[in-house]
Design a protein around this motif. Structure first.
Motif, mmCIF file in Angstrom:
data_model
loop_
_atom_site.group_PDB
_atom_site.id
_atom_site.type_symbol
_atom_site.label_atom_id
_atom_site.label_comp_id
_atom_site.label_asym_id
_atom_site.label_seq_id
_atom_site.Cartn_x
_atom_site.Cartn_y
_atom_site.Cartn_z
ATOM 1 N N ARG A 12 62.280 38.374 -21.559
ATOM 2 C CA ARG A 12 63.485 37.686 -22.025
ATOM 3 C C ARG A 12 64.671 38.648 -22.149
ATOM 4 O O ARG A 12 65.777 38.340 -21.700
ATOM 5 C CB ARG A 12 63.208 36.995 -23.366
ATOM 6 C CG ARG A 12 64.403 36.214 -23.899
ATOM 7 C CD ARG A 12 64.049 35.557 -25.220
ATOM 8 N NE ARG A 12 62.903 34.671 -25.074
ATOM 9 C CZ ARG A 12 62.290 34.091 -26.106
ATOM 10 N NH1 ARG A 12 62.695 34.352 -27.346
ATOM 11 N NH2 ARG A 12 61.272 33.287 -25.918
ATOM 12 N N ASP A 13 64.423 39.806 -22.744
ATOM 13 C CA ASP A 13 65.524 40.769 -22.926
ATOM 14 C C ASP A 13 66.059 41.234 -21.579
ATOM 15 O O ASP A 13 67.282 41.340 -21.379
ATOM 16 C CB ASP A 13 65.043 41.971 -23.744
ATOM 17 C CG ASP A 13 64.720 41.584 -25.185
ATOM 18 O OD1 ASP A 13 65.217 40.524 -25.625
ATOM 19 O OD2 ASP A 13 63.977 42.327 -25.842
ATOM 20 N N GLU A 14 65.152 41.529 -20.659
ATOM 21 C CA GLU A 14 65.583 41.983 -19.328
ATOM 22 C C GLU A 14 66.390 40.904 -18.616
ATOM 23 O O GLU A 14 67.413 41.185 -17.984
ATOM 24 C CB GLU A 14 64.353 42.356 -18.503
ATOM 25 C CG GLU A 14 64.683 42.804 -17.076
ATOM 26 C CD GLU A 14 63.434 43.012 -16.239
ATOM 27 O OE1 GLU A 14 63.575 43.082 -15.010
ATOM 28 O OE2 GLU A 14 62.319 43.094 -16.813
ATOM 29 N N LEU B 149 70.306 40.971 -17.299
ATOM 30 C CA LEU B 149 70.660 40.671 -15.910
ATOM 31 C C LEU B 149 71.730 39.582 -15.849
ATOM 32 O O LEU B 149 72.645 39.635 -15.007
ATOM 33 C CB LEU B 149 69.407 40.225 -15.140
ATOM 34 C CG LEU B 149 68.389 41.327 -14.829
ATOM 35 C CD1 LEU B 149 67.120 40.723 -14.229
ATOM 36 C CD2 LEU B 149 68.990 42.340 -13.851
ATOM 37 N N ARG B 150 71.634 38.612 -16.743
ATOM 38 C CA ARG B 150 72.658 37.553 -16.759
ATOM 39 C C ARG B 150 74.008 38.103 -17.195
ATOM 40 O O ARG B 150 75.055 37.716 -16.658
ATOM 41 C CB ARG B 150 72.219 36.435 -17.708
ATOM 42 C CG ARG B 150 71.112 35.555 -17.139
ATOM 43 C CD ARG B 150 70.654 34.529 -18.147
ATOM 44 N NE ARG B 150 69.656 33.619 -17.582
ATOM 45 C CZ ARG B 150 68.969 32.724 -18.289
ATOM 46 N NH1 ARG B 150 69.189 32.635 -19.612
ATOM 47 N NH2 ARG B 150 68.091 31.950 -17.705
ATOM 48 N N LEU B 151 73.990 39.028 -18.156
ATOM 49 C CA LEU B 151 75.253 39.605 -18.639
ATOM 50 C C LEU B 151 75.964 40.413 -17.555
ATOM 51 O O LEU B 151 77.194 40.455 -17.515
ATOM 52 C CB LEU B 151 74.980 40.483 -19.865
ATOM 53 C CG LEU B 151 74.616 39.727 -21.162
ATOM 54 C CD1 LEU B 151 74.229 40.704 -22.254
ATOM 55 C CD2 LEU B 151 75.780 38.849 -21.618
ATOM 56 N N VAL B 152 75.183 41.064 -16.699
ATOM 57 C CA VAL B 152 75.810 41.883 -15.648
ATOM 58 C C VAL B 152 76.091 41.065 -14.390
ATOM 59 O O VAL B 152 76.496 41.616 -13.367
ATOM 60 C CB VAL B 152 74.930 43.100 -15.296
ATOM 61 C CG1 VAL B 152 74.752 43.997 -16.498
ATOM 62 C CG2 VAL B 152 73.574 42.656 -14.742
ATOM 63 N N GLY B 153 75.875 39.755 -14.471
ATOM 64 C CA GLY B 153 76.260 38.878 -13.364
ATOM 65 C C GLY B 153 75.199 38.625 -12.318
ATOM 66 O O GLY B 153 75.527 38.194 -11.206
ATOM 67 N N ALA B 154 73.935 38.872 -12.636
ATOM 68 C CA ALA B 154 72.870 38.601 -11.663
ATOM 69 C C ALA B 154 72.758 37.096 -11.419
ATOM 70 O O ALA B 154 72.894 36.283 -12.337
ATOM 71 C CB ALA B 154 71.538 39.148 -12.181
ATOM 72 N N SER B 155 72.522 36.730 -10.185
ATOM 73 C CA SER B 155 72.427 35.306 -9.829
ATOM 74 C C SER B 155 71.095 34.733 -10.305
ATOM 75 O O SER B 155 70.138 35.465 -10.607
ATOM 76 C CB SER B 155 72.531 35.133 -8.312
ATOM 77 O OG SER B 155 71.425 35.739 -7.665
ATOM 78 N N ARG C 103 65.127 34.423 -10.732
ATOM 79 C CA ARG C 103 63.992 33.518 -10.600
ATOM 80 C C ARG C 103 63.035 33.902 -9.480
ATOM 81 O O ARG C 103 61.818 33.656 -9.586
ATOM 82 C CB ARG C 103 64.497 32.095 -10.356
ATOM 83 C CG ARG C 103 65.184 31.470 -11.551
ATOM 84 C CD ARG C 103 65.735 30.114 -11.168
ATOM 85 N NE ARG C 103 66.281 29.404 -12.318
ATOM 86 C CZ ARG C 103 66.884 28.219 -12.250
ATOM 87 N NH1 ARG C 103 67.000 27.625 -11.070
ATOM 88 N NH2 ARG C 103 67.353 27.645 -13.338
ATOM 89 N N LEU C 104 63.545 34.484 -8.402
ATOM 90 C CA LEU C 104 62.708 34.736 -7.230
ATOM 91 C C LEU C 104 61.482 35.588 -7.541
ATOM 92 O O LEU C 104 60.377 35.266 -7.084
ATOM 93 C CB LEU C 104 63.542 35.378 -6.118
ATOM 94 C CG LEU C 104 62.810 35.591 -4.788
ATOM 95 C CD1 LEU C 104 62.332 34.256 -4.231
ATOM 96 C CD2 LEU C 104 63.721 36.297 -3.771
#
Length: 289
Positions: A201-203, A207-213, A218-219
């Motif tokens: 969850r933390d990771e 990733l969402r904060l740095v703009g990961a799609s 999910r992949l």
């Protein structure tokens, strides 16, 4: 570091084993459901093979009069052997019929008793039924019954219909059951993927904060679930092959003498691909939000 598509897929497979016990239990569950589904497929395939072997064949038992002239009966047997669509013919004189009956009962007969046999001359005829003529069997029955000195003719008109009905009923119940097993595999994999998602969850938040799609996040989880499904499918199919080899040796021994075949390649491929698809769908359902 930004990973390529293959890198994301490999990462997902590696990350799934961050909780090895959960993965092992899930793998065992998927393997078991694949094996059970394979047993049903094995049953359907072999029964279908046996029915296909007998499909379109009808067996007649023809009885002549007890006082019929034996030379005339033998001449009729020779004529019957030339009939169209005849697959097999077995004939028994009165004496031979008595000896066969005594052998089945485990008894011996004396030459005097054999000479006074009260059993009629008999012929066992197996015909291949033309698919284009559904009334052919009934016509042949009447034709045999009208032969000179023929006293009686027996055959089972429901033989082929009963075989077809059994296959239809089996498929009606067994295929939905296989679908339920596939659903169970999907739920097992989905729960494991959800567990992996919660552990990361933390990771994932970083990733969402740095703009990961969404695809980037999910992949790996989806690939991990599919890898579990693939491993379980391969192991379950392998166990099925081992079971078939062991059962084949047992069934080939008297009195059964039955041949147990492994399902064809395309059905075995479905047994492997099914858990992979269940892993994909289960993973997607677990992380879709």
């Amino acid at each position: 570091m930004i990973l390529s598509l293959p890198g994301l897929m490999l990462k997902g497979i590696r990350d799934m084993w961050s909780h090895p016990w959960a993965q092992l239990f899930t793998l065992a569950g998927v393997t078991l459901t694949t094996f059970l589904a394979g047993l049903f497929v094995l049953l359907l395939f072999n029964v279908g093979q046996e029915i296909s072997r007998q499909q379109g064949q009808v067996e007649f038992q023809v009885y002549w009069s007890k006082d019929a002239d034996q030379n005339e009966v033998k001449a009729q047997w020779e004529s019957l052997g030339k009939w169209e669509n005849l697959e097999e013919i077995q004939t028994f004189t009165s004496t031979q019929a008595l000896r066969e009956l005594a052998a089945e009962m485990g008894r011996d007969i004396t030459p005097k008793a054999a000479g006074k046999s009260s059993l009629p001359p008999t012929a066992l005829l197996v015909f291949q039924v033309p698919e284009s003529d559904p009334q052919w069997t009934r016509v042949l029955f009447e034709k045999l019954k009208n032969q000179p000195e023929v006293a009686d003719v027996h055959f089972n008109p429901l033989q082929m219909d009963a075989a077809r009905s059994w296959v239809t009923a089996s498929e009606r119940f067994i295929w939905p059951l296989i679908g339920l097993l596939a659903l169970a595999s999907g739920l097992l994999v989905g729960n494991t993927v959800k567990l992996a998602q919660m552990a990361r969850r933390d990771e994932i938040e970083i990733l969402r904060l740095v703009g990961a799609s969404r695809t980037y996040i999910r992949l790996p989880l989806i690939c991990g679930g599919m890898a579990l499904g693939l491993a379980g499918g391969l192991l379950g199919t392998g166990l099925l092959k081992l079971f078939q080899m062991a059962a084949r040796e047992l069934l080939l021994t008297p009195p059964l003498l039955m041949e147990l075949h492994f399902p064809p390649l395309h059905q075995a491929a479905i047994l492997v691909a099914g858990p992979v698809l269940a892993g994909l769908l289960g993973s997607w359902a677990a992380i879709r939000n």
